[in-house]
Design an enzyme around this catalytic site. Sequence first.
Site, mmCIF file in Angstrom:
data_model
loop_
_atom_site.group_PDB
_atom_site.id
_atom_site.type_symbol
_atom_site.label_atom_id
_atom_site.label_comp_id
_atom_site.label_asym_id
_atom_site.label_seq_id
_atom_site.Cartn_x
_atom_site.Cartn_y
_atom_site.Cartn_z
ATOM 1 N N LYS A 51 0.839 -1.339 0.199
ATOM 2 C CA LYS A 51 -0.324 -0.604 -0.197
ATOM 3 C C LYS A 51 0.969 0.787 0.087
ATOM 4 C CE LYS A 51 -4.292 -2.404 2.620
ATOM 5 N NZ LYS A 51 -5.016 -1.747 3.403
ATOM 6 N N CYS A 67 -0.635 0.733 5.868
ATOM 7 C CA CYS A 67 -1.216 0.071 7.338
ATOM 8 C C CYS A 67 -1.899 -1.053 7.045
ATOM 9 C CB CYS A 67 -1.346 0.723 8.400
ATOM 10 S SG CYS A 67 -1.917 2.593 7.698
ATOM 11 N N ASP A 68 -2.662 -1.980 7.435
ATOM 12 C CA ASP A 68 -3.456 -3.723 6.721
ATOM 13 C C ASP A 68 -3.084 -3.928 8.745
ATOM 14 O OD1 ASP A 68 -4.986 -4.585 5.687
ATOM 15 O OD2 ASP A 68 -3.634 -6.226 5.344
ATOM 16 N N THR A 69 -4.195 -4.151 9.456
ATOM 17 C CA THR A 69 -5.146 -5.380 10.209
ATOM 18 C C THR A 69 -5.392 -6.580 9.491
ATOM 19 O OG1 THR A 69 -5.028 -2.835 11.463
ATOM 20 C CG2 THR A 69 -6.244 -5.305 12.274
ATOM 21 N N SER A 104 0.140 -4.165 10.683
ATOM 22 C CA SER A 104 1.641 -3.992 10.121
ATOM 23 C C SER A 104 1.472 -1.914 9.655
ATOM 24 C CB SER A 104 2.337 -4.652 9.292
ATOM 25 O OG SER A 104 3.276 -4.098 8.618
#
Length: 184
Positions: A51, A67-69, A104
């Site tokens: 991203k 970011c990613d969850t 992250s």
Amino acid sequence: MQIILASQSPRRQELLKRVVPTFTIAPADIDETVGKDGLPAEYVAQMAAQKAAAIAEQSPEALVIGCDTIVALAGEILGKPTSREDGYRMLRLLSGKTHDVYTSVTLKQGEKERSATVHSTVTFYPLTDTEIHAYLDTAEYADKAGAYGIQGQGALLIEAIAGDYYAIMGLPIAKVARLLKEFN
């Protein structure tokens, strides 16, 4: 310095404002299904980096935050539900169990890149079908990894957490603040 958040998540925008008062939004359009069979921590780090890279390519002078969850139960990655039925399936799986939440974040400006992954755990109460359907009726589940949001009515499903509340919500603000210092 221009800062760009590569996310359309209202939760991430709200949280980032606690650290950075002014930034722009540019959601990254990437394929988030790639690598879903891998390890959860690796997958989430890969998504955050992709991203950030996608937006940094368009704005090389800017500092981009990707970011990613994800939610994982026994190594199985539970992303965003594709339907109410999928949301039900996820909540039924999580009922009465402790699961992992990985968030992250990648900060990228030009060739400089810094990343961190925060691991937390969440334990759900045992849930009845009535409780699951009542939560699904709120429609909160629709855009959330694991089909719940800790900051909303999903809090009523949670018995305990260990780790970073803000990371579970989608953006580990203390970690972001520390990473930002490396770019000033």
